[in-house]
Motif scaffolding. Structure first.
Motif, PDB file in Angstrom:
ATOM      1  N   MET A  98       0.823  -1.202   0.000  1.00 59.73           N
ATOM      2  CA  MET A  98       0.000   0.000   0.000  1.00 59.73           C
ATOM      3  C   MET A  98       0.863   1.260   0.000  1.00 59.73           C
ATOM      4  SD  MET A  98      -3.000  -1.048  -0.391  1.00 59.73           S
ATOM      5  CE  MET A  98      -3.875   0.505  -0.163  1.00 59.73           C
ATOM      6  N   GLU A  99       1.991   1.223   0.708  1.00 58.62           N
ATOM      7  CA  GLU A  99       2.915   2.357   0.676  1.00 58.62           C
ATOM      8  C   GLU A  99       3.515   2.519  -0.719  1.00 58.62           C
ATOM      9  OE1 GLU A  99       3.878   4.794   2.783  1.00 58.62           O
ATOM     10  OE2 GLU A  99       2.175   4.145   4.013  1.00 58.62           O
ATOM     11  N   PHE A 100       3.888   1.396  -1.321  1.00 60.91           N
ATOM     12  CA  PHE A 100       4.424   1.400  -2.684  1.00 60.91           C
ATOM     13  C   PHE A 100       3.382   1.969  -3.649  1.00 60.91           C
ATOM     14  CE2 PHE A 100       4.768  -0.686  -6.813  1.00 60.91           C
ATOM     15  CZ  PHE A 100       6.098  -0.475  -7.153  1.00 60.91           C
ATOM     16  N   ARG A 103       3.057   5.744  -3.302  1.00 58.14           N
ATOM     17  CA  ARG A 103       4.183   6.478  -3.892  1.00 58.14           C
ATOM     18  C   ARG A 103       4.135   6.490  -5.414  1.00 58.14           C
ATOM     19  NH1 ARG A 103       7.127   3.233  -0.390  1.00 58.14           N
ATOM     20  NH2 ARG A 103       8.021   2.096  -2.160  1.00 58.14           N
ATOM     21  N   ASN A 104       3.554   5.441  -5.995  1.00 57.58           N
ATOM     22  CA  ASN A 104       3.667   5.269  -7.444  1.00 57.58           C
ATOM     23  C   ASN A 104       2.326   5.251  -8.165  1.00 57.58           C
ATOM     24  OD1 ASN A 104       6.677   4.702  -7.657  1.00 57.58           O
ATOM     25  ND2 ASN A 104       6.053   3.149  -6.167  1.00 57.58           N
ATOM     26  N   ARG A 105       1.302   5.798  -7.506  1.00 58.76           N
ATOM     27  CA  ARG A 105      -0.038   5.762  -8.092  1.00 58.76           C
ATOM     28  C   ARG A 105      -0.094   6.463  -9.444  1.00 58.76           C
ATOM     29  NH1 ARG A 105      -4.929   4.583  -5.932  1.00 58.76           N
ATOM     30  NH2 ARG A 105      -4.065   4.546  -3.830  1.00 58.76           N
ATOM     31  N   PHE A 110      -2.582   0.235 -11.445  1.00 59.11           N
ATOM     32  CA  PHE A 110      -2.954  -0.786 -10.473  1.00 59.11           C
ATOM     33  C   PHE A 110      -4.377  -1.252 -10.792  1.00 59.11           C
ATOM     34  CE2 PHE A 110       0.214   1.878  -8.509  1.00 59.11           C
ATOM     35  CZ  PHE A 110       1.022   1.004  -7.802  1.00 59.11           C
ATOM     36  N   ASN A 111      -4.692  -2.464 -10.403  1.00 61.21           N
ATOM     37  CA  ASN A 111      -6.033  -3.004 -10.617  1.00 61.21           C
ATOM     38  C   ASN A 111      -6.934  -2.539  -9.476  1.00 61.21           C
ATOM     39  OD1 ASN A 111      -8.342  -4.413 -11.138  1.00 61.21           O
ATOM     40  ND2 ASN A 111      -7.351  -6.409 -11.359  1.00 61.21           N
ATOM     41  N   CYS A 118      -2.977  -7.667  -6.619  1.00 60.85           N
ATOM     42  CA  CYS A 118      -2.005  -6.646  -6.217  1.00 60.85           C
ATOM     43  C   CYS A 118      -0.903  -6.478  -7.262  1.00 60.85           C
ATOM     44  CB  CYS A 118      -1.385  -7.014  -4.868  1.00 60.85           C
ATOM     45  SG  CYS A 118      -2.580  -7.066  -3.522  1.00 60.85           S
ATOM     46  N   SER A 119      -1.229  -6.759  -8.501  1.00 62.04           N
ATOM     47  CA  SER A 119      -0.239  -6.633  -9.567  1.00 62.04           C
ATOM     48  C   SER A 119      -0.105  -5.186 -10.008  1.00 62.04           C
ATOM     49  CB  SER A 119      -0.621  -7.511 -10.760  1.00 62.04           C
ATOM     50  OG  SER A 119      -1.882  -7.132 -11.266  1.00 62.04           O
ATOM     51  N   ILE A 120       0.912  -4.899 -10.812  1.00 63.04           N
ATOM     52  CA  ILE A 120       1.147  -3.566 -11.331  1.00 63.04           C
ATOM     53  C   ILE A 120       1.351  -3.649 -12.835  1.00 63.04           C
ATOM     54  CG2 ILE A 120       2.114  -2.700  -9.180  1.00 63.04           C
ATOM     55  CD1 ILE A 120       4.891  -3.099 -10.302  1.00 63.04           C
ATOM     56  N   GLU A 121       1.179  -2.505 -13.516  1.00 58.17           N
ATOM     57  CA  GLU A 121       1.231  -2.452 -14.970  1.00 58.17           C
ATOM     58  C   GLU A 121       2.004  -1.235 -15.434  1.00 58.17           C
ATOM     59  OE1 GLU A 121      -0.054  -4.165 -17.505  1.00 58.17           O
ATOM     60  OE2 GLU A 121      -1.730  -5.365 -16.771  1.00 58.17           O
ATOM     61  N   TYR A 122       2.564  -1.329 -16.641  1.00 59.69           N
ATOM     62  CA  TYR A 122       3.052  -0.128 -17.321  1.00 59.69           C
ATOM     63  C   TYR A 122       1.880   0.834 -17.525  1.00 59.69           C
ATOM     64  CZ  TYR A 122       7.460  -2.396 -18.802  1.00 59.69           C
ATOM     65  OH  TYR A 122       8.679  -3.008 -18.850  1.00 59.69           O
ATOM     66  N   PRO A 123       2.128   2.148 -17.476  1.00 57.55           N
ATOM     67  CA  PRO A 123       1.031   3.127 -17.574  1.00 57.55           C
ATOM     68  C   PRO A 123       0.693   3.520 -19.014  1.00 57.55           C
ATOM     69  CG  PRO A 123       3.061   4.275 -17.112  1.00 57.55           C
ATOM     70  CD  PRO A 123       3.412   2.802 -17.159  1.00 57.55           C
ATOM     71  N   TYR A 124       0.573   2.530 -19.902  1.00 58.91           N
ATOM     72  CA  TYR A 124       0.276   2.815 -21.306  1.00 58.91           C
ATOM     73  C   TYR A 124      -0.864   1.919 -21.775  1.00 58.91           C
ATOM     74  CZ  TYR A 124       5.048   4.541 -20.754  1.00 58.91           C
ATOM     75  OH  TYR A 124       6.174   5.159 -20.290  1.00 58.91           O
ATOM     76  N   CYS A 125      -1.721   2.464 -22.643  1.00 56.02           N
ATOM     77  CA  CYS A 125      -2.867   1.686 -23.108  1.00 56.02           C
ATOM     78  C   CYS A 125      -2.477   0.644 -24.143  1.00 56.02           C
ATOM     79  CB  CYS A 125      -3.946   2.610 -23.678  1.00 56.02           C
ATOM     80  SG  CYS A 125      -3.454   3.543 -25.134  1.00 56.02           S
TER      81      CYS A 125
END
Length: 362
Positions: A98-100, A103-105, A110-111, A118-125
């Motif tokens: 949650m801290e991560f 910081r990186n929202r 994020f899903n 709790c996975s993460i993604e590149y910020p591109y469509c």
């Protein structure tokens, strides 16, 4: 290393000719003049050059990619976000996650629709063009500068980077076009194979008996690309607009703070695809990816339309009818005993012995 090189020197079609060169030698060869750096982003002669570089980069180690990017004088999206992906993989608790995330929202995707994911993604469509984007989501193809954001992609027809300063204000300018995600699909997803879930739960996240700590998402996807180029044979300028079709896969494990991605390998075997009325389908017996994160893509096909009218505004084009099947799995989940996924629209696939399409992971 002997690899299957796509024919970037032929403007109209790919080639699966085997070239007896190292990947590094091929990268240097295609860099003159099919790809070069410009204002901190990669610039390509045409889509064939893009496709070739993506394929070649998919066969390099992380350090080899770093070295090549340095030689091209770019800071790629990969290099920008690998640092965050490395930090993410070291998280040990939900509180740390949650801290991560806090910081990186703004930097990552994020899903927000699934509290357990709790996975993460590149910020591109786009997912297809990730290997060739710089850290600002930019790539140049033909004469056009293209920027991908979280929600859309912007096409600067004449490649003038200054028009990106206020693209929405210049939307009436004949050189600026903004395209949100495809409206005909949800986030450009054609199908996610719920009925092929080995657990029988009929859910897009596939689970398998005896592997409760792993799950796999398969997404048959399409990205549209538009670029403007000069056709020397016709002595005319043209818009090229295409659908790029690929399978995106995300393998997750259930960790200390929920479902998360991790560095893993993926497998596919006996893939078959039919796009539109294409009478042939490629066929390979099987392939396993390098260790990748946060997801793997398998290139399947691309189809292009050419508009010769230099004043024409490129539209959305229909997604062609697609049929697809293959056997798949990932490390710890069907890698040695893959299971079948399929999406059948056409009544029949072509004879799979016809052709040998160079499917590849990236």
């Amino acid at each position: 290393m002997v690899v299957t090189a796509l024919g970037i020197f032929n403007a109209c079609e790919k080639s699966d000719k085997l070239i007896d060169q190292s990947v590094d030698e091929q990268l240097q060869e295609v860099a003159k003049p099919e790809v070069y750096s410009e204002n901190g982003y990669l610039a390509f002669k045409d889509f064939n050059a893009v496709d070739s570089i993506i394929k070649l980069l998919s066969q390099l180690t992380r350090q080899e990619i770093v070295d090549w990017e340095k030689s091209m004088n770019i800071t790629s999206a990969r290099s920008e976000y690998d640092k965050l992906f490395d930090e993410y993989e070291k998280l040990d608790s939900f509180e740390e996650f949650m801290e991560f995330k806090k910081r990186n929202r703004e930097k990552l995707m994020f899903n927000e629709m699934d509290d357990e994911d709790c996975s993460i993604e590149y910020p591109y469509c786009t997912k297809y063009f990730l290997p060739v984007l710089n850290n600002k989501g930019l790539v140049k193809i033909g004469l056009s500068l293209i920027q991908y954001t979280k929600l859309d992609h912007i096409v600067i027809k004449n490649g003038d980077i200054n028009l990106l300063k206020n693209p929405l204000e210049d939307i009436d300018n004949s050189n600026v076009f903004v395209y949100p995600r495809l409206k005909s699909t949800q986030e450009n997803i054609i199908y996610n194979f719920p009925e092929d879930d080995p657990s029988g739960n009929n859910y897009k996240w596939h689970k398998m008996d005896g592997h409760s700590g792993r799950r796999l998402l398969n997404e048959l996807r399409v990205d549209q690309c538009r670029y403007y180029e000069y056709n020397s044979e016709k002595n005319a300028y043209e818009w090229r607009i295409g659908n790029v079709i690929y399978l995106r896969q995300i393998g997750q494990k259930n960790g200390t703070f929920g479902w998360k991605y991790y560095t893993t390998t993926y497998n596919f075997s006996t893939p078959k695809i039919k796009v539109g009325n294409d009478p042939t389908a490629g066929f390979v017996s099987g392939k396993t990816s390098l260790a990748v994160k946060p997801s793997a893509n398998v290139w399947l096909a691309d189809k292009w339309i050419v508009y010769s009218d230099s004043q024409y505004t490129p539209p959305y084009i229909p997604v062609p009818t697609i049929s697809f099947e293959m056997f798949t799995g990932f490390s710890g989940f069907g890698l040695e005993n893959p299971y079948k996924i399929d999406y059948i629209v056409h009544s029949n696939f072509p004879d799979p012995t016809i052709g040998n399409t160079p499917y590849y992971f990236y």
